[in-house]
Write an enzyme that holds these catalytic residues in place. Structure first.
Site, PDB file in Angstrom:
ATOM      1  N   SER A  18       0.852  -1.194   0.000  1.00 13.66           N
ATOM      2  CA  SER A  18       0.000   0.000   0.000  1.00 13.66           C
ATOM      3  C   SER A  18       0.882   1.236   0.000  1.00 13.66           C
ATOM      4  O   SER A  18       2.013   1.215   0.520  1.00 13.66           O
ATOM      5  CB  SER A  18      -0.889   0.007   1.249  1.00 13.66           C
ATOM      6  OG  SER A  18      -1.498   1.275   1.430  1.00 13.66           O
ATOM      7  N   TYR A  45      -1.463  -0.814  10.149  1.00 15.04           N
ATOM      8  CA  TYR A  45      -1.680  -1.201   8.754  1.00 15.04           C
ATOM      9  C   TYR A  45      -0.478  -0.812   7.886  1.00 15.04           C
ATOM     10  O   TYR A  45       0.046  -1.638   7.122  1.00 15.04           O
ATOM     11  CB  TYR A  45      -2.950  -0.527   8.236  1.00 15.04           C
ATOM     12  CG  TYR A  45      -3.271  -0.815   6.794  1.00 15.04           C
ATOM     13  CD1 TYR A  45      -3.874  -2.013   6.418  1.00 15.04           C
ATOM     14  CD2 TYR A  45      -2.992   0.120   5.796  1.00 15.04           C
ATOM     15  CE1 TYR A  45      -4.188  -2.271   5.088  1.00 15.04           C
ATOM     16  CE2 TYR A  45      -3.306  -0.132   4.470  1.00 15.04           C
ATOM     17  CZ  TYR A  45      -3.897  -1.319   4.128  1.00 15.04           C
ATOM     18  OH  TYR A  45      -4.205  -1.578   2.807  1.00 15.04           O
TER      19      TYR A  45
END
Length: 254
Positions: free
Chosen positions: A142, A155
């Protein structure tokens, strides 16, 4: 890109980016084993691709569960005889302020995002080594693994770690002609993100290219990296964010 005769596993593919990757692989001739934790989503995804004629089957289950990982690989070999491509796309996002983030949330993010990807790559690599024909593994990172993003400490940490895993596996897997890369999407229009208020409009403003990514933008990059055209590319991460991480404006109003 021609994927005729190739066999792939894609996790977290009931919708969004994972589903589009499956659709594009099948369109280019691949056989795909589609995984999602939600059995209904998985079955519907296969139907949306075209059912049995599409060379796509569903295996539902938690992609961080070792028994499901082994089931996916074993079923793939039993039904199709080999495994050429793995896309470890499954992941979860549990937002939370760092100062109050709970151990339960932290370890769940690590279990799914890191554990699931690590052990799927391991199982796939062992199978590819037996086959002696090489293979391709793609890890889903990401843009938040490159740039800090509020309420995503755990995350972002997990996604950055996946990119280090891709680098490390160059040492471990290159002798078996297995290349390993990662893709790091930025803001992307999916079923989940479009439920967020003003998501599309916000990222049109913040992204230098003037729009958030589509699932097709991400899928096409993934297909290239797992294709025979990219066999000399390994240990790399490709950021697909329309330039956001170059300037990094925050979506949060201070």
């Amino acid at each position: 890109m021609d994927f005729k005769g190739k066999v792939a596993i894609v996790t977290g593919a009931g919708q969004g980016i994972g589903l589009e990757i499956c659709k594009q692989l099948v369109l280019q001739g691949a056989i795909v084993v589609l995984n999602d934790i939600d059995s209904q989503l998985a079955d519907n995804a296969v139907k949306s691709i075209g059912g049995k004629q599409s060379n796509c089957i569903a295996i539902a289950g938690d992609s961080s569960d070792l028994s499901i990982i082994n089931q996916m690989v074993d079923k793939t070999i039993a039904d199709f005889g080999k495994l050429d491509i793995v896309v470890a796309n499954a992941g979860i996002t549990l937002f939370g302020d760092f100062l109050t983030y709970t151990p339960a949330s932290f370890f769940k993010v690590m279990e799914v995002n890191l554990g699931g990807s690590f052990f799927l790559a391991q199982a796939a690599a062992n199978q590819m080594r037996k086959q002696k024909n090489g293979g391709s593994i793609l890890l889903m990172s990401s843009a938040t693994g490159h740039q800090a993003h509020r309420n995503l400490a755990a995350y972002g940490m997990s996604k950055a770690a996946l990119e280090m895993l891709a680098k490390n596996l160059v040492i471990e897997l290159s002798p078996y002609k297995i290349n390993v890369n990662s893709v790091a999407p930025g803001a992307t229009l999916t079923e989940r993100t479009l439920k967020e208020e003003d998501y599309k409009k916000t990222w049109e403003t913040l992204t230098p290219m003037g729009r958030a990514a589509t699932v097709s933008d991400i899928a096409q990059a993934v297909l290239f990296l797992v294709s025979d055209k990219a066999k000399q590319i390994t240990g790399q991460s490709l950021v697909i964010d329309g330039g956001w991480s170059s300037v990094s404006p925050s979506p949060y109003k201070e």
